[in-house]
Design an enzyme around this catalytic site. Structure first.
Site, PDB file in Angstrom:
ATOM      1  CE  LYS A  42      28.177  -3.169 -39.373  1.00 40.66           C
ATOM      2  NZ  LYS A  42      28.738  -1.814 -39.318  1.00 40.66           N
ATOM      3  CG  LEU A  70      24.670  -0.240 -37.241  1.00 32.75           C
ATOM      4  CD1 LEU A  70      23.846   0.084 -35.998  1.00 32.75           C
ATOM      5  CD2 LEU A  70      25.947  -0.967 -36.832  1.00 32.75           C
ATOM      6  CG  ASN A 126      26.509   0.189 -31.634  1.00 27.80           C
ATOM      7  OD1 ASN A 126      26.449   1.336 -31.199  1.00 27.80           O
ATOM      8  ND2 ASN A 126      26.849  -0.098 -32.877  1.00 27.80           N
ATOM      9  CB  CYS A 129      25.569   3.081 -34.590  1.00 26.87           C
ATOM     10  SG  CYS A 129      25.579   3.369 -36.379  1.00 26.87           S
ATOM     11  N   GLY A 216      39.460   7.307 -36.882  1.00 23.30           N
ATOM     12  CA  GLY A 216      40.877   7.484 -37.209  1.00 23.30           C
ATOM     13  C   GLY A 216      41.532   8.495 -36.275  1.00 23.30           C
ATOM     14  N   GLY A 242      39.942   4.735 -30.763  1.00 22.88           N
ATOM     15  CA  GLY A 242      40.000   6.040 -31.423  1.00 22.88           C
ATOM     16  C   GLY A 242      41.406   6.309 -31.924  1.00 22.88           C
ATOM     17  N   GLY A 264      40.444   0.102 -35.238  1.00 21.52           N
ATOM     18  CA  GLY A 264      39.375   0.135 -36.242  1.00 21.52           C
ATOM     19  C   GLY A 264      39.891   0.585 -37.588  1.00 21.52           C
ATOM     20  CB  THR A 265      40.037   3.992 -39.056  1.00 22.30           C
ATOM     21  OG1 THR A 265      38.723   4.295 -38.566  1.00 22.30           O
ATOM     22  CG2 THR A 265      40.228   4.654 -40.398  1.00 22.30           C
TER      23      THR A 265
HETATM   24  C1  SIN Z   1      27.689   1.643 -39.079  1.00 18.63           C
HETATM   25  O1  SIN Z   1      27.410   0.498 -39.468  1.00 18.63           O
HETATM   26  O2  SIN Z   1      26.992   2.615 -39.413  1.00 18.63           O
HETATM   27  C2  SIN Z   1      28.886   1.910 -38.224  1.00 18.63           C
HETATM   28  C3  SIN Z   1      28.859   1.180 -36.929  1.00 18.63           C
HETATM   29  C4  SIN Z   1      28.759   2.033 -35.717  1.00 18.63           C
HETATM   30  O3  SIN Z   1      28.980   3.239 -35.770  1.00 18.63           O
HETATM   31  O4  SIN Z   1      28.458   1.498 -34.635  1.00 18.63           O
END
Ligand code: SIN
Length: 290
Positions: A42, A70, A126, A129, A216, A242, A264-265
């Site tokens: 994460k 996050l 990242n 987000c 998704g 994706g 992911g999803t």
């Molecule tokens: C989030 O924690 O909001 C999602 C993570 C991301 O979109 O990088």
């Protein structure tokens, strides 16, 4: 064997950052959840973050919206506690640490703190987000900022660098090129797309945040387009993300030019998705090799 950003991986299937907590997954669901060739954490920020108000997740046609925001314990607790426990769960699997920040110097500081920490195989920046007020996508939607942050992190660490970009930008090829120019070894395409689910009675977002990130199967065509365009233009290593939920959908992203894919999803519906796809991709063992 898959070579991604200089990492030698057993196969080309990873988890997408933030969708599989190795510690909780192993404790609750068992080892079958942990088949990723590299474990992506994460996203961690310099300081602890509470995340967004609930509700944080909403189903949408064929996919999901999230406004998680996050949440995390901050880098000190991550290095002292989360990372060692994650390593215990994933064993010899390389760990890619996803980092996020509100400014370029946040990323630089995180890279400096993680450089040389045992068990950190690579960093993923990242820059995408959509669920926070400042940072991440506000940096990753801008070519000059993307170049600057990647260059600064590259100057801070020799770790392999992946840069995760958003599909909700005007020119994904220009942003990927900026990341590569800045020293990225690979790009991750893509994070969620900006979306919204609205309550008709109030006219407000269904989620606690003002919008959300769409993931998704509805994200798959966007990810395919991004992977294909970046592969043709730059020839850089790519993690395709994706709507990967099966061997067929992983194969589509690999055929479009991804070096590896991340799930992911789909793991929310079936936590064994990664190991199932990895097993299906593995070449059958020949009689001579047995
Ligand atoms: C989030 O924690 O909001 C999602 C993570 C991301 O979109 O990088």
């Amino acid at each position: 064997m898959t070579l991604l950003a200089g990492l030698r991986l057993d196969h080309p299937v990873l988890n997408a950052s933030g969708t599989l907590d190795a510690i909780a997954a192993r404790d609750v669901l068992g080892d079958a959840t942990l088949g990723a060739a590299a474990h992506v954490t994460k996203t961690i920020f310099p300081d602890a973050r509470p995340g967004n108000p609930s509700p944080r997740i909403a189903e949408t046609a064929g996919g999901m919206l999230n406004s998680i925001g996050l949440p995390g314990p901050g880098i000190a607790a991550f290095i002292d506690d989360v990372l060692p426990r994650t390593r215990t769960c994933v064993g010899v699997t390389p760990v890619i640490v996803s980092i996020g920040g509100e400014s370029v110097s946040d990323y630089e500081r995180l890279a400096a703190l993680l450089d040389g920490v045992p068990g950190v195989a690579a960093l993923e920046l990242n820059l995408s987000c959509p669920n926070i007020e400042s940072g991440c996508i506000s940096i990753g939607a801008d070519v000059a900022e993307t170049l600057l942050v990647t260059r600064r992190v590259r100057a801070t660490t020799a770790l392999p660098l992946l840069v995760k970009l958003s599909p909700s930008v005007s020119d994904i090829v220009a942003l990927a090129a900026a990341a590569v120019d800045g020293g990225a070894d690979a790009v991750t395409l893509t994070n969620t797309a900006r979306g919204l689910a609205v309550r008709v009675d109030t006219g407000r977002s269904v989620l606690g945040g003002p919008g959300g990130g769409l993931s998704g199967p509805p994200l798959r065509p966007l990810a395919l387009a991004a992977v294909y365009a970046v592969r043709v233009a730059l020839g850089v290593d790519i993690v395709g993300v994706g709507g990967v939920d099966s061997l067929a959908t992983a194969a589509e992203l690999l055929a479009a030019g991804a070096t590896a894919v991340a799930v992911g999803t789909a793991t929310f519906r079936d936590p064994t998705t990664i190991s199932r796809i990895a097993a299906a991709l593995a070449p059958p063992t020949s009689i001579e090799a047995r």
